[in-house]
Each structure stands twice: as C-alpha cells, then as structure tokens.
Design a protein around this motif. Structure first.
Motif, PDB file in Angstrom:
ATOM      1  N   VAL A 305       1.787   5.431  -7.055  1.00 32.78           N
ATOM      2  CA  VAL A 305       2.524   4.167  -7.060  1.00 32.78           C
ATOM      3  C   VAL A 305       3.495   4.107  -5.888  1.00 32.78           C
ATOM      4  O   VAL A 305       3.621   3.063  -5.222  1.00 32.78           O
ATOM      5  CB  VAL A 305       3.273   3.984  -8.404  1.00 32.78           C
ATOM      6  CG1 VAL A 305       4.320   2.866  -8.287  1.00 32.78           C
ATOM      7  CG2 VAL A 305       2.286   3.664  -9.512  1.00 32.78           C
ATOM      8  N   GLN A 306       4.181   5.218  -5.577  1.00 32.43           N
ATOM      9  CA  GLN A 306       5.121   5.218  -4.459  1.00 32.43           C
ATOM     10  C   GLN A 306       4.402   4.994  -3.124  1.00 32.43           C
ATOM     11  O   GLN A 306       4.900   4.278  -2.246  1.00 32.43           O
ATOM     12  CB  GLN A 306       5.915   6.543  -4.404  1.00 32.43           C
ATOM     13  CG  GLN A 306       6.644   6.901  -5.695  1.00 32.43           C
ATOM     14  CD  GLN A 306       7.354   5.726  -6.342  1.00 32.43           C
ATOM     15  OE1 GLN A 306       8.218   5.086  -5.744  1.00 32.43           O
ATOM     16  NE2 GLN A 306       6.980   5.425  -7.596  1.00 32.43           N
ATOM     17  N   GLU A 307       3.239   5.596  -3.007  1.00 29.13           N
ATOM     18  CA  GLU A 307       2.444   5.405  -1.782  1.00 29.13           C
ATOM     19  C   GLU A 307       1.971   3.959  -1.669  1.00 29.13           C
ATOM     20  O   GLU A 307       1.964   3.374  -0.583  1.00 29.13           O
ATOM     21  CB  GLU A 307       1.252   6.362  -1.792  1.00 29.13           C
ATOM     22  CG  GLU A 307       1.654   7.818  -1.619  1.00 29.13           C
ATOM     23  CD  GLU A 307       0.503   8.782  -1.840  1.00 29.13           C
ATOM     24  OE1 GLU A 307      -0.623   8.301  -2.141  1.00 29.13           O
ATOM     25  OE2 GLU A 307       0.714  10.006  -1.733  1.00 29.13           O
ATOM     26  N   GLU A 308       1.554   3.374  -2.804  1.00 27.53           N
ATOM     27  CA  GLU A 308       1.116   1.983  -2.796  1.00 27.53           C
ATOM     28  C   GLU A 308       2.267   1.036  -2.473  1.00 27.53           C
ATOM     29  O   GLU A 308       2.085   0.025  -1.780  1.00 27.53           O
ATOM     30  CB  GLU A 308       0.486   1.633  -4.143  1.00 27.53           C
ATOM     31  CG  GLU A 308       0.010   0.197  -4.277  1.00 27.53           C
ATOM     32  CD  GLU A 308      -1.109  -0.163  -3.310  1.00 27.53           C
ATOM     33  OE1 GLU A 308      -1.397  -1.368  -3.180  1.00 27.53           O
ATOM     34  OE2 GLU A 308      -1.700   0.736  -2.674  1.00 27.53           O
ATOM     35  N   LEU A 309       3.468   1.357  -2.971  1.00 26.49           N
ATOM     36  CA  LEU A 309       4.655   0.554  -2.640  1.00 26.49           C
ATOM     37  C   LEU A 309       4.895   0.549  -1.137  1.00 26.49           C
ATOM     38  O   LEU A 309       5.148  -0.505  -0.536  1.00 26.49           O
ATOM     39  CB  LEU A 309       5.880   1.116  -3.369  1.00 26.49           C
ATOM     40  CG  LEU A 309       6.015   0.795  -4.861  1.00 26.49           C
ATOM     41  CD1 LEU A 309       7.101   1.666  -5.495  1.00 26.49           C
ATOM     42  CD2 LEU A 309       6.351  -0.682  -5.068  1.00 26.49           C
TER      43      LEU A 309
END
Length: 318
Positions: A305-309
C-alpha cells in the motif's frame, strides 16, 4: 479707575447632578456587574471548581444592594494562555465594549488570562470604555492607580507558571516516548480499543473495515471512491460520523499502527502560549516502536500500500 467704578465679582454655583441617588426616593442607578469563571480541564475535580465559581459569583453579585447582575461568563476545559479560543471571554469583552457591563469580577488574574499581553490588552480596552475589573484573590481594582502595575506583575507570574507546567509536561511526554509508552486517542481511532492496561486491543468488527479499505485501495479504488463506498454501506467514520472523506481514508492507509508499529511525536506544539499543533518534520525527536501491538494489516500488504501511495503521488505529480 476709582473704587466706585469697579465691578464686583459674582460667583454662580452650578450644583452637581445626582447620577446615583435621587432626592425623591427613586431607586438607585445600580452598577451593572458581570463575572468571569474558567477552569482549564474537564476533570471531575476541576468541574467541581467550575460549578462552585459560577454559583459563588452569581450569588455574590445578586446580594450587593448597589449592583445589578449583568451576566455570568464561564468556560470549562479552556486554556488561559490565549484568548483566541475563549468564546465566552470574547463575548464578555464585546458586551462590555457595547456598554452593557460596568464592572467585571473574577477569582484571580490567572483565571482572567495567563498571557501578559492578552491580559493587559483586554484590561486597557475595557478601561477605555469605562469598564473596571476586580480580581478577588489579589484584591486588585483596575481603576486604582497601582492596578495596572500589579496586574502586569501577576500576569507575568501566571505566564511563567504556564511555561513551567508546559515544559514539565513536554519533558514527561518525551520520557514516556523514550520508554516506549504509546498514547492513542481510542475514541477516534478505528480498529482498536483500550485494553485493561491501556494497551491497543483489536476491535474485530472495526478491523474488518480497516482491512477492507486496504484491499479496495490495492484493487485500484481512489481515496474518494473508497469513502463513497463506506458511506453507502453505512459504516461509521473514526469520529462516529456517517459521511466519509478521502483524507480520512488516506490517513488510515498511511498509519503505521495498523501494521503493529507506532511512530511517536508526529505532531508537536512550538509555543506554549498558542498551543497550535504542527506536523513534526524534524523539529523535535521522533520515536519508532516496532512490534508494539497486534497488527491488523500484515507487513507485506502494508508495504504494498505504501508503494502504491508513492506511485499514485508521482503519477499525479507528472
């Protein structure tokens, strides 16, 4: 010029007007008196003090034969270091300036204000409009010749006391952070309840909502589309509201506590007088605790999720 031609002086006496008392037995023009009370916390002990102040001054004013009760202005759980957020204080000043109050009484200078500048500014404004203040504990009347000097001294002492309390509190918080103590606003934090010893305990029903938000995001939903879906399903926000917004969704997706960790001192207060909370971008130390409590989101999903953000932010940037 002879003595006979000189004109004799004649003194005409203009009698004083009787403002307060009338000869025919009419009622006196009473002084309109208001009281101001404040306590800085909502604790039970302070609540008793608050109620006692309100009752005491209401009765005290009404018992004075030459006073008329002009109102009780009281605030609960409000700091005295700044007058900006003190609604009742500002309302009292406005009423006084409008000519509805002649005298304001309060328990002490520190109850009136703990900020020297605010205290003197308000008192001088009131004085310009003919409104006097009386501080019972210090026995200070602002129309007295020594009144302003005494208030300056007492306000300075009250301000320094607030500074000392603030610094001690901050020191205590940082020591707690260094020892791994985590403070969470449980009433407004989705997914966890307060455990028996103050620890984070997973709320299974709310945890399902958090997991759903993470899955929807990885499925390509935007913050606002997720918010709309949660609203449609009738799921309450962390604040108990029925309408979600994108900012709340984003905060949940970025919060490391859902992976079982805790970043402490994300925000800080730079000035004890205004107490405005600011985002900590390196101004004061932060503390990261790994494995502080049971996770709702596993490490792999949280990292994805952090990478996608970051990917979406860079895409919008371009």
């Amino acid at each position: 010029m002879t003595e006979k031609t000189k004109k004799e002086k004649k003194v005409i006496v203009i009698p004083a007007r009787e403002d307060r008392n009338s000869e025919n037995g009419q009622e006196k023009n009473k002084r309109r008196v208001a009281a101001y009370a404040r306590v800085s916390t909502n604790k039970e002990s302070q609540q008793t003090s608050y109620e006692a102040q309100v009752q005491y001054y209401t009765d005290y004013i009404k018992k004075q034969a030459d006073w008329s009760f002009a109102g009780m202005y009281a605030e609960e759980g409000v700091t005295g270091t700044s007058t900006r957020k003190r609604v009742e204080f500002q309302r009292m000043i406005d009423d006084a300036v409008a000519g509805n109050i002649d005298l304001i009484i309060t328990k002490s200078v520190s109850r009136f204000a703990r900020n020297t500048v605010d205290s003197l500014t308000a008192i001088r404004q009131l004085k310009e409009h003919g409104v006097e203040c009386y501080f019972e504990k210090e026995n200070i009347w602002t129309f007295d010749t020594k009144g302003e000097l005494l208030i300056t001294i007492m306000s300075s002492l009250a301000q320094e006391e607030s500074r000392s309390i603030s610094e001690n509190t901050r020191w205590g918080m940082r020591k707690a952070f260094q020892n791994g103590k985590v403070f969470v606003p449980f009433r407004h934090f989705l997914g966890y309840d307060r455990g028996a010893n103050g620890e984070l305990q997973v709320n299974l029903e709310q945890a399902e909502t958090v997991q759903m938000i993470y899955r929807m995001f990885l499925d390509g939903y935007s913050f606002y589309r997720i918010a709309a879906e949660l609203t449609k399903r009738g799921i309450s926000t962390p604040y108990g509201l029925q309408i979600w917004n994108g900012r709340t969704v984003k905060n949940i997706l970025q919060n490391e506590k859902y992976r079982g960790d805790a970043l402490l001192q994300k925000r800080y207060s730079r000035d004890f007088l205004d107490r405005e909370m600011r985002k900590n971008e390196g101004a004061v130390p932060q503390y990261y605790i790994v494995g502080n409590h049971e996770a709702i989101i596993d490490t792999e999903m949280f990292q994805r999720v952090q990478e996608e953000l970051k990917r979406r932010e860079s895409r919008h940037g371009k």
